[in-house]
Enzyme design. Structure first.
Site, PDB file in Angstrom:
ATOM      1  N   ARG A 189      74.448  60.961  31.729  1.00  0.00           N
ATOM      2  CA  ARG A 189      73.723  62.236  31.700  1.00  0.00           C
ATOM      3  C   ARG A 189      74.635  63.396  32.100  1.00  0.00           C
ATOM      4  O   ARG A 189      74.180  64.414  32.602  1.00  0.00           O
ATOM      5  CB  ARG A 189      72.502  62.183  32.632  1.00  0.00           C
ATOM      6  CG  ARG A 189      71.416  61.235  32.173  1.00  0.00           C
ATOM      7  CD  ARG A 189      70.090  61.484  32.891  1.00  0.00           C
ATOM      8  NE  ARG A 189      69.068  60.565  32.399  1.00  0.00           N
ATOM      9  CZ  ARG A 189      68.584  59.546  33.097  1.00  0.00           C
ATOM     10  NH1 ARG A 189      68.987  59.331  34.343  1.00  0.00           N
ATOM     11  NH2 ARG A 189      67.678  58.743  32.573  1.00  0.00           N
ATOM     12  N   CYS A 192      73.776  65.834  42.101  1.00  0.00           N
ATOM     13  CA  CYS A 192      74.228  64.595  42.741  1.00  0.00           C
ATOM     14  C   CYS A 192      75.224  64.952  43.843  1.00  0.00           C
ATOM     15  O   CYS A 192      75.898  65.986  43.771  1.00  0.00           O
ATOM     16  CB  CYS A 192      74.932  63.697  41.729  1.00  0.00           C
ATOM     17  SG  CYS A 192      73.915  63.152  40.336  1.00  0.00           S
ATOM     18  N   CYS A 245      79.340  59.350  33.702  1.00  0.00           N
ATOM     19  CA  CYS A 245      77.876  59.498  33.728  1.00  0.00           C
ATOM     20  C   CYS A 245      77.298  59.699  32.327  1.00  0.00           C
ATOM     21  O   CYS A 245      77.769  60.539  31.559  1.00  0.00           O
ATOM     22  CB  CYS A 245      77.498  60.683  34.614  1.00  0.00           C
ATOM     23  SG  CYS A 245      75.719  60.997  34.690  1.00  0.00           S
ATOM     24  N   ARG A 275      59.801  55.578  27.663  1.00  0.00           N
ATOM     25  CA  ARG A 275      60.381  54.772  26.595  1.00  0.00           C
ATOM     26  C   ARG A 275      59.684  53.420  26.464  1.00  0.00           C
ATOM     27  O   ARG A 275      59.571  52.873  25.375  1.00  0.00           O
ATOM     28  CB  ARG A 275      61.877  54.582  26.869  1.00  0.00           C
ATOM     29  CG  ARG A 275      62.643  53.820  25.819  1.00  0.00           C
ATOM     30  CD  ARG A 275      64.120  53.717  26.169  1.00  0.00           C
ATOM     31  NE  ARG A 275      64.798  54.987  26.082  1.00  0.00           N
ATOM     32  CZ  ARG A 275      65.280  55.670  27.113  1.00  0.00           C
ATOM     33  NH1 ARG A 275      65.140  55.209  28.341  1.00  0.00           N
ATOM     34  NH2 ARG A 275      65.902  56.814  26.938  1.00  0.00           N
ATOM     35  N   TYR A 276      59.253  52.861  27.590  1.00  0.00           N
ATOM     36  CA  TYR A 276      58.614  51.543  27.615  1.00  0.00           C
ATOM     37  C   TYR A 276      57.132  51.711  27.944  1.00  0.00           C
ATOM     38  O   TYR A 276      56.759  52.594  28.720  1.00  0.00           O
ATOM     39  CB  TYR A 276      59.268  50.647  28.657  1.00  0.00           C
ATOM     40  CG  TYR A 276      60.747  50.424  28.448  1.00  0.00           C
ATOM     41  CD1 TYR A 276      61.203  49.447  27.578  1.00  0.00           C
ATOM     42  CD2 TYR A 276      61.686  51.184  29.138  1.00  0.00           C
ATOM     43  CE1 TYR A 276      62.556  49.231  27.391  1.00  0.00           C
ATOM     44  CE2 TYR A 276      63.040  50.977  28.963  1.00  0.00           C
ATOM     45  CZ  TYR A 276      63.479  49.999  28.088  1.00  0.00           C
ATOM     46  OH  TYR A 276      64.822  49.794  27.902  1.00  0.00           O
ATOM     47  N   CYS A 305      79.921  61.122  38.781  1.00  0.00           N
ATOM     48  CA  CYS A 305      80.698  60.035  38.198  1.00  0.00           C
ATOM     49  C   CYS A 305      81.315  60.514  36.883  1.00  0.00           C
ATOM     50  O   CYS A 305      80.650  61.157  36.072  1.00  0.00           O
ATOM     51  CB  CYS A 305      79.802  58.825  37.951  1.00  0.00           C
ATOM     52  SG  CYS A 305      78.962  58.217  39.434  1.00  0.00           S
ATOM     53  N   LYS A 359      66.857  48.421  26.236  1.00  0.00           N
ATOM     54  CA  LYS A 359      67.962  47.582  26.688  1.00  0.00           C
ATOM     55  C   LYS A 359      68.036  46.287  25.894  1.00  0.00           C
ATOM     56  O   LYS A 359      67.011  45.689  25.552  1.00  0.00           O
ATOM     57  CB  LYS A 359      67.812  47.258  28.176  1.00  0.00           C
ATOM     58  CG  LYS A 359      68.066  48.443  29.086  1.00  0.00           C
ATOM     59  CD  LYS A 359      67.943  48.054  30.548  1.00  0.00           C
ATOM     60  CE  LYS A 359      68.326  49.225  31.439  1.00  0.00           C
ATOM     61  NZ  LYS A 359      67.432  50.379  31.262  1.00  0.00           N
ATOM     62  N   ARG A 382      56.260  51.591  31.989  1.00  0.00           N
ATOM     63  CA  ARG A 382      57.037  52.316  32.990  1.00  0.00           C
ATOM     64  C   ARG A 382      57.604  53.595  32.399  1.00  0.00           C
ATOM     65  O   ARG A 382      57.745  53.728  31.178  1.00  0.00           O
ATOM     66  CB  ARG A 382      58.161  51.454  33.562  1.00  0.00           C
ATOM     67  CG  ARG A 382      59.145  50.924  32.547  1.00  0.00           C
ATOM     68  CD  ARG A 382      59.847  49.691  33.099  1.00  0.00           C
ATOM     69  NE  ARG A 382      60.860  49.131  32.224  1.00  0.00           N
ATOM     70  CZ  ARG A 382      60.602  48.262  31.248  1.00  0.00           C
ATOM     71  NH1 ARG A 382      59.365  47.900  30.995  1.00  0.00           N
ATOM     72  NH2 ARG A 382      61.575  47.777  30.509  1.00  0.00           N
ATOM     73  N   ASP A 388      72.182  49.628  26.996  1.00  0.00           N
ATOM     74  CA  ASP A 388      71.159  50.562  26.528  1.00  0.00           C
ATOM     75  C   ASP A 388      71.519  50.946  25.096  1.00  0.00           C
ATOM     76  O   ASP A 388      72.541  51.601  24.857  1.00  0.00           O
ATOM     77  CB  ASP A 388      71.113  51.804  27.419  1.00  0.00           C
ATOM     78  CG  ASP A 388      70.106  51.668  28.541  1.00  0.00           C
ATOM     79  OD1 ASP A 388      68.919  51.501  28.236  1.00  0.00           O
ATOM     80  OD2 ASP A 388      70.511  51.715  29.717  1.00  0.00           O
TER      81      ASP A 388
END
Length: 332
Positions: free
Chosen positions: A96, A87, A94, A74-75, A91, A301, A78, A294
């Site tokens: 995702r 996981c 989450c 995206r950037y 959570c 961000k 990075r 985001d």
């Protein structure tokens, strides 16, 4: 909701989203507290079946920025490398949540990992690789060492960042061998811990953090602002101070992403700004995370903290640590 409909609703939640909690986190839950902040993060809730009109299956826009499987670019400087989609805990908020778990996107195969690393090598602008998922600390120390070394062998990759919840939620997984596997020649490794409540920083969690930091790997943290979990300044202050005391620098406080079935966790931006300002007034600068959002759709961000300066007719006003505004002239 009565017992039978509640059970039926939770069965529907389990069919739709992955559920798991580690013994370490389960042991922290106060069963006498119906609003326990640890239970809220990990135990399923019937409200997860309610999807708001503005909630999205890919709320931060990973898919449009995925040139090959496992990569999100995206950037310019990075990229993400999503190694696994499992996981140790899932959570309930989450972003995702529709990609992780037993029915998620799975672990990258050897061929897919080779293709992902080849993509990174083909992009000389990539300075930093962020390993995420899922939780990449589920990998063995041998695999962590191998991937770290393969990334460091790419000349333009100078920073390797592992994002994980494991030091807090399953701390015994952080063995001395795993901590040592994170270091390599040719690149600098960081570990970013996801923690949302000070009770997650148990003695075992602090020991796991110490194993990583004592191995020469600096640590940062990221947290999510969650209604009913940490949406008061006392809890946020205790969390950030606890992290710093454990040698973890607070990095991001995320405004909650608009993932399906998460609206019951959502604070307003105004509430988040007020909390960030209150934290600024109470805690040292070393304990201040950046409050960020985001932007839906993959636009990156945006900083959300309210500005500490405003322009006036004859100069500026700056906000002091108590929230008051004082004049400031910006002249030679």
């Amino acid at each position: 909701m009565s017992a039978r409909p509640q059970r039926d609703a939770l069965t529907q939640v389990a069919a739709k989203y992955a559920i798991a909690i580690t013994p370490a986190m389960d042991a922290l839950i106060d069963e006498a507290d119906p609003n326990d902040p640890i239970a809220a993060q990990f135990r399923p809730d019937a409200r997860e079946l309610d999807t708001a009109p503005d909630e999205l299956s890919d709320p931060i826009g990973d898919d449009p920025h995925t040139p090959v499987k496992g990569i999100v670019h995206r950037y310019p400087d990075r990229c993400l490398l999503k190694l696994v989609h499992a996981c140790p805990v899932y959570c309930r908020f989450c972003f995702r949540r529709e990609m992780v778990g037993p029915q998620g996107d799975g672990t990258l195969t050897s061929e897919e990992l080779d293709a992902a690393l080849a993509y990174i090598e083909s992009q000389p602008g990539i300075w930093e690789v962020i390993l995420t998922g899922g939780d990449p600390f589920l990998l063995s120390a041998r695999r962590v060492r191998e991937i770290t070394q393969r990334l460091a062998a790419i000349a333009h990759v100078k920073i390797i960042r592992w994002h994980t919840r494991i030091p807090a939620v399953d701390p015994l997984r952080v063995t001395p061998d795993l901590a040592e596997a994170l270091r390599t020649e040719g690149a600098t490794t960081y570990v970013v811990l996801h923690a949302n409540h000070p009770r997650e920083l148990t003695d075992q969690a602090r020991a796991a953090i110490a194993r990583i930091v004592d191995a020469g790997v600096p640590m940062l943290s990221q947290s999510v602002l969650l209604k009913g979990v940490n949406d008061d300044v006392e809890t946020l202050e205790a969390l950030m101070r606890g992290l710093v005391e454990a040698r973890v620098k607070p990095y991001y406080l995320h405004h909650l992403d608009k993932a399906p079935g998460t609206s019951h966790f959502r604070c307003s931006i105004a509430e988040g700004q007020a909390l960030a300002q209150a934290l600024h007034q109470r805690a040292s600068g070393i304990a201040q995370p950046s409050y960020v959002l985001d932007i839906p759709g993959g636009h990156g961000k945006a900083p959300l903290a309210a500005s500490g300066v405003r322009e006036t007719s004859d100069g500026y006003e700056v906000r002091d640590r108590k929230g008051g505004w004082l004049p400031y002239r910006d002249e030679d």
